[in-house]
Design a protein around this motif. Structure first.
Motif, PDB file in Angstrom:
ATOM      1  N   ILE A  31     107.083  74.081   2.979  1.00 55.45           N
ATOM      2  CA  ILE A  31     106.916  74.867   4.210  1.00 55.45           C
ATOM      3  C   ILE A  31     105.541  74.627   4.816  1.00 55.45           C
ATOM      4  O   ILE A  31     105.399  74.427   6.022  1.00 55.45           O
ATOM      5  N   GLU A  32     104.530  74.624   3.963  1.00 56.46           N
ATOM      6  CA  GLU A  32     103.166  74.487   4.488  1.00 56.46           C
ATOM      7  C   GLU A  32     102.982  73.155   5.235  1.00 56.46           C
ATOM      8  O   GLU A  32     102.426  73.107   6.318  1.00 56.46           O
ATOM      9  N   LEU A  33     103.513  72.095   4.658  1.00 58.78           N
ATOM     10  CA  LEU A  33     103.342  70.792   5.306  1.00 58.78           C
ATOM     11  C   LEU A  33     104.101  70.736   6.636  1.00 58.78           C
ATOM     12  O   LEU A  33     103.563  70.273   7.653  1.00 58.78           O
ATOM     13  N   THR A  34     105.327  71.244   6.656  1.00 57.55           N
ATOM     14  CA  THR A  34     106.082  71.182   7.915  1.00 57.55           C
ATOM     15  C   THR A  34     105.455  72.100   8.962  1.00 57.55           C
ATOM     16  O   THR A  34     105.421  71.763  10.143  1.00 57.55           O
ATOM     17  N   ALA A  35     104.930  73.246   8.528  1.00 59.18           N
ATOM     18  CA  ALA A  35     104.269  74.147   9.489  1.00 59.18           C
ATOM     19  C   ALA A  35     103.060  73.450  10.115  1.00 59.18           C
ATOM     20  O   ALA A  35     102.840  73.514  11.326  1.00 59.18           O
ATOM     21  N   ARG A  36     102.284  72.765   9.288  1.00 63.90           N
ATOM     22  CA  ARG A  36     101.105  72.068   9.824  1.00 63.90           C
ATOM     23  C   ARG A  36     101.507  70.950  10.792  1.00 63.90           C
ATOM     24  O   ARG A  36     100.878  70.729  11.805  1.00 63.90           O
ATOM     25  N   MET A  37     102.598  70.256  10.447  1.00 65.48           N
ATOM     26  CA  MET A  37     103.088  69.174  11.306  1.00 65.48           C
ATOM     27  C   MET A  37     103.547  69.690  12.657  1.00 65.48           C
ATOM     28  O   MET A  37     103.236  69.134  13.703  1.00 65.48           O
TER      29      MET A  37
ATOM     30  N   ALA B 206     102.724  72.507  14.099  1.00 66.42           N
ATOM     31  CA  ALA B 206     101.572  73.003  14.862  1.00 66.42           C
ATOM     32  C   ALA B 206     100.879  71.827  15.552  1.00 66.42           C
ATOM     33  O   ALA B 206     100.447  71.928  16.697  1.00 66.42           O
ATOM     34  N   THR B 207     100.828  70.686  14.870  1.00 59.26           N
ATOM     35  CA  THR B 207     100.204  69.496  15.458  1.00 59.26           C
ATOM     36  C   THR B 207     101.028  68.977  16.637  1.00 59.26           C
ATOM     37  O   THR B 207     100.493  68.680  17.703  1.00 59.26           O
ATOM     38  N   LEU B 208     102.341  68.879  16.440  1.00 61.76           N
ATOM     39  CA  LEU B 208     103.200  68.327  17.504  1.00 61.76           C
ATOM     40  C   LEU B 208     103.154  69.166  18.774  1.00 61.76           C
ATOM     41  O   LEU B 208     103.212  68.660  19.877  1.00 61.76           O
ATOM     42  N   PHE B 209     103.076  70.504  18.591  1.00 64.90           N
ATOM     43  CA  PHE B 209     103.054  71.399  19.754  1.00 64.90           C
ATOM     44  C   PHE B 209     101.642  71.710  20.225  1.00 64.90           C
ATOM     45  O   PHE B 209     101.466  72.392  21.214  1.00 64.90           O
ATOM     46  N   ASP B 210     100.639  71.264  19.455  1.00 61.99           N
ATOM     47  CA  ASP B 210      99.271  71.732  19.666  1.00 61.99           C
ATOM     48  C   ASP B 210      99.278  73.262  19.707  1.00 61.99           C
ATOM     49  O   ASP B 210      98.746  73.898  20.611  1.00 61.99           O
ATOM     50  N   PHE B 211      99.920  73.839  18.715  1.00 66.19           N
ATOM     51  CA  PHE B 211     100.117  75.288  18.604  1.00 66.19           C
ATOM     52  C   PHE B 211      98.925  75.876  17.852  1.00 66.19           C
ATOM     53  O   PHE B 211      98.380  75.225  16.954  1.00 66.19           O
TER      54      PHE B 211
ATOM     55  N   TYR C 259      96.645  76.941  15.325  1.00 64.55           N
ATOM     56  CA  TYR C 259      96.817  76.549  13.922  1.00 64.55           C
ATOM     57  C   TYR C 259      96.973  77.754  12.982  1.00 64.55           C
ATOM     58  O   TYR C 259      97.812  77.745  12.078  1.00 64.55           O
ATOM     59  N   ALA C 260      96.180  78.794  13.253  1.00 59.18           N
ATOM     60  CA  ALA C 260      96.203  79.952  12.352  1.00 59.18           C
ATOM     61  C   ALA C 260      97.558  80.670  12.398  1.00 59.18           C
ATOM     62  O   ALA C 260      97.948  81.339  11.446  1.00 59.18           O
ATOM     63  N   ASP C 261      98.269  80.523  13.500  1.00 56.87           N
ATOM     64  CA  ASP C 261      99.570  81.217  13.647  1.00 56.87           C
ATOM     65  C   ASP C 261     100.739  80.334  13.263  1.00 56.87           C
ATOM     66  O   ASP C 261     101.894  80.631  13.573  1.00 56.87           O
ATOM     67  N   ARG C 262     100.501  79.201  12.569  1.00 53.82           N
ATOM     68  CA  ARG C 262     101.552  78.206  12.385  1.00 53.82           C
ATOM     69  C   ARG C 262     102.786  78.728  11.643  1.00 53.82           C
ATOM     70  O   ARG C 262     103.891  78.244  11.868  1.00 53.82           O
ATOM     71  N   ARG C 263     102.619  79.735  10.762  1.00 57.04           N
ATOM     72  CA  ARG C 263     103.785  80.230  10.017  1.00 57.04           C
ATOM     73  C   ARG C 263     104.803  80.948  10.918  1.00 57.04           C
ATOM     74  O   ARG C 263     105.952  81.134  10.547  1.00 57.04           O
ATOM     75  N   LYS C 264     104.323  81.345  12.119  1.00 52.52           N
ATOM     76  CA  LYS C 264     105.271  81.945  13.070  1.00 52.52           C
ATOM     77  C   LYS C 264     106.367  80.947  13.433  1.00 52.52           C
ATOM     78  O   LYS C 264     107.511  81.307  13.668  1.00 52.52           O
ATOM     79  N   LEU C 265     105.984  79.674  13.514  1.00 53.06           N
ATOM     80  CA  LEU C 265     106.961  78.629  13.869  1.00 53.06           C
ATOM     81  C   LEU C 265     108.082  78.601  12.840  1.00 53.06           C
ATOM     82  O   LEU C 265     109.259  78.430  13.161  1.00 53.06           O
TER      83      LEU C 265
END
Ligand code: HEM
Length: 428
Positions: free
Chosen positions: A164-170, A172-177, A179-185
């Motif tokens: 989960i952590e790796l996909t969340a970081r990915m 967040a990068t693709l959307f330029d979302f 970063y701290a809120d990435r788990r919302k995705l």
């Protein structure tokens, strides 16, 4: 974190063993029952259907009546014939399209031509080879950071700390979302694949889903406005906000949330479960793990084999525009046709010894996990790249990622999900 614990608990309680595949009358087989996926007992039912009734009608499934297409060649045929089978009339899952606009998702995976191509073209450059080459060092840095912080000597849930952590970081990068809120995705994506028709009793209510979608829509609407007023960037929101066929999407709210959700779900559950599935598979087939240690150059082929074996997207659904013949059966216009990728990937006529993971399988890349034709997965190269980098870095650090406890699978007939995979890592 609570959401993950909650998901695992819901999953365990919803597991249901599939009936004896040899004695159940063919007409009673219903492979759509979410509980069979939590217990991982559905595969023998698919084997029976492939052998005896490869284009099978279920009159009374949990999500209504539907046709099952179970053999490799038939799945490929239906997926390639977008002129005969629509993705738009009834949507792309066995669950019917929602009539309530608060939980309805319209997006290009569930559009026919020409609209599909116009919208896909807008976002495809984000995952084109040139952009992927730019992303590679960033992905490697994120993978390295995750692996270097794993708690050596302790048992932990691989799904949570790595997949989960790796996909969340990915994402967040693709959307330029932010970063701290990435788990919302991740939370929004989980909700998108949690309707009761897909998850049975473990599914979320309409109110729960509507509230998550509204939260997602509001967050992305403000990001959209911010990006629309700036020069176009390389992130997915910016591409949608500036693309000629998508820039007015904000005026069509279900399409706006739908396309955002498509990109989140597309990049989330699928890659996540390929990561977890790889660890599980290598533990179930220790000879293959040994082979991998001895021949690291097998990693790219192993990735394809893991994606075949895991089959993260279990099915896609189509609806024929007109009456159509398939496998000697007549399917009427408007009836539900389900292509079971999970079954096609276990078709022994194409993949001998199909239930085994064989990391140097010569035709591993022929799997159907990414689909075929105009809807073939847009992110397949990104997914493969993420997995390749991850396994290169795992092999560099750990002699063994050992599964040390029971696997908890998700009751879901659409996403082949693993909620809990207790492991210990053993460095070299
Ligand atoms: C192992 C990982 C993945 C698997 C197994 C997978 C699987 C699939 C499948 C089965 C389809 C439908 C194919 C069809 O109907 O013929 C699809 C479509 C799609 N996927 Fe993936 N996917 C993965 C990763 C990703 C990633 C990382 C992204 C992120 C960008 C993504 C984005 C999409 C999109 C946007 C579509 C819709 C394509 C269209 O309708 O034209 N996928 N994927």
């Amino acid at each position: 974190m609570n959401a993950i614990v909650d998901r695992a608990a819901r999953s365990q309680s919803a597991a249901l063993s599939a009936p004896d595949p040899h004695t159940i009358p063919l007409a009673d087989i219903d492979v759509s029952r979410a509980g069979y996926y939590a217990s991982d007992t559905v595969l023998p039912l698919f084997a029976r259907l492939r052998a005896e009734d490869p284009v099978h009608f279920c009159a009374d499934g949990e999500a209504g009546s539907y046709w099952s297409v179970t053999r490799f060649e038939d799945v490929k045929y239906v997926d390639s014939r977008h002129d005969l089978f629509s993705s738009e009339i009834g949507g792309i899952t066995i669950a019917d399209l929602e009539s309530n606009p608060e939980v309805r998702l319209d997006n290009f995976i569930s559009m026919d031509q020409p609209k599909h191509d116009q919208q896909r073209k807008t976002v495809a450059p984000s995952v084109a080879p040139t952009n992927l080459a730019l992303l590679e060092p960033l992905i490697r840095a994120r993978v390295t950071d995750i692996l270097d912080h794993l708690p050596v000597g302790e048992t932990f849930n691989w799904v949570d700390l790595v997949s989960i952590e790796l996909t969340a970081r990915m994402l967040a990068t693709l959307f330029d979302f932010p970063y701290a809120d990435r788990r919302k995705l991740i939370q929004w994506s989980d909700v998108a694949t949690s309707s009761p028709q897909i998850m049975g009793e473990a599914g979320l209510s309409e109110a729960e889903r509507a509230s998550a979608f509204a939260d997602c829509a509001n967050t992305f609407a403000s990001l959209w406005h911010e990006r629309a007023n700036k020069a176009p960037g390389n992130d997915l929101i910016s591409m949608l906000a500036h693309g000629p066929s998508t820039r007015d999407m904000m005026s069509r709210p279900t399409e706006f949330v739908g396309n955002i959700m498509l990109l989140i779900v597309g990049g989330n559950d699928t890659t996540r479960n390929s990561i977890s599935g790889g660890v599980l598979a290598l533990n179930q087939f220790p000879d293959e793990y040994r082979k991998l240690r001895e021949q690291p150059k097998l990693i790219p082929n192993m990735i394809s084999e893991v994606i075949r074996w895991q089959t993260p997207v279990i099915h896609m659904r189509r609806t024929p525009f007109a009456d159509v013949e398939l496998g000697g059966k007549t399917i009427r216009a408007g009836e539900k046709v389900v292509m079971w990728y999970l079954s096609a990937n276990r078709d022994e006529s194409v993949f001998p010894d199909a239930d085994r993971l064989i990391i140097d399988r010569p035709n591993a890349r022929s799997h159907v996990s990414f689909g075929f034709g105009i809807h073939r997965c847009m992110g397949n190269r990104l997914a493969e790249m993420q997995l390749r980098i991850l396994w290169e870095e795992i092999q560099r650090r750990f002699r063994h990622v050992e599964v040390v406890g029971p696997v908890v699978r998700v009751p879901n007939n659409f996403i082949r999900g693993i909620a809990d995979l207790p492991v210990q890592v053993h460095p070299h």
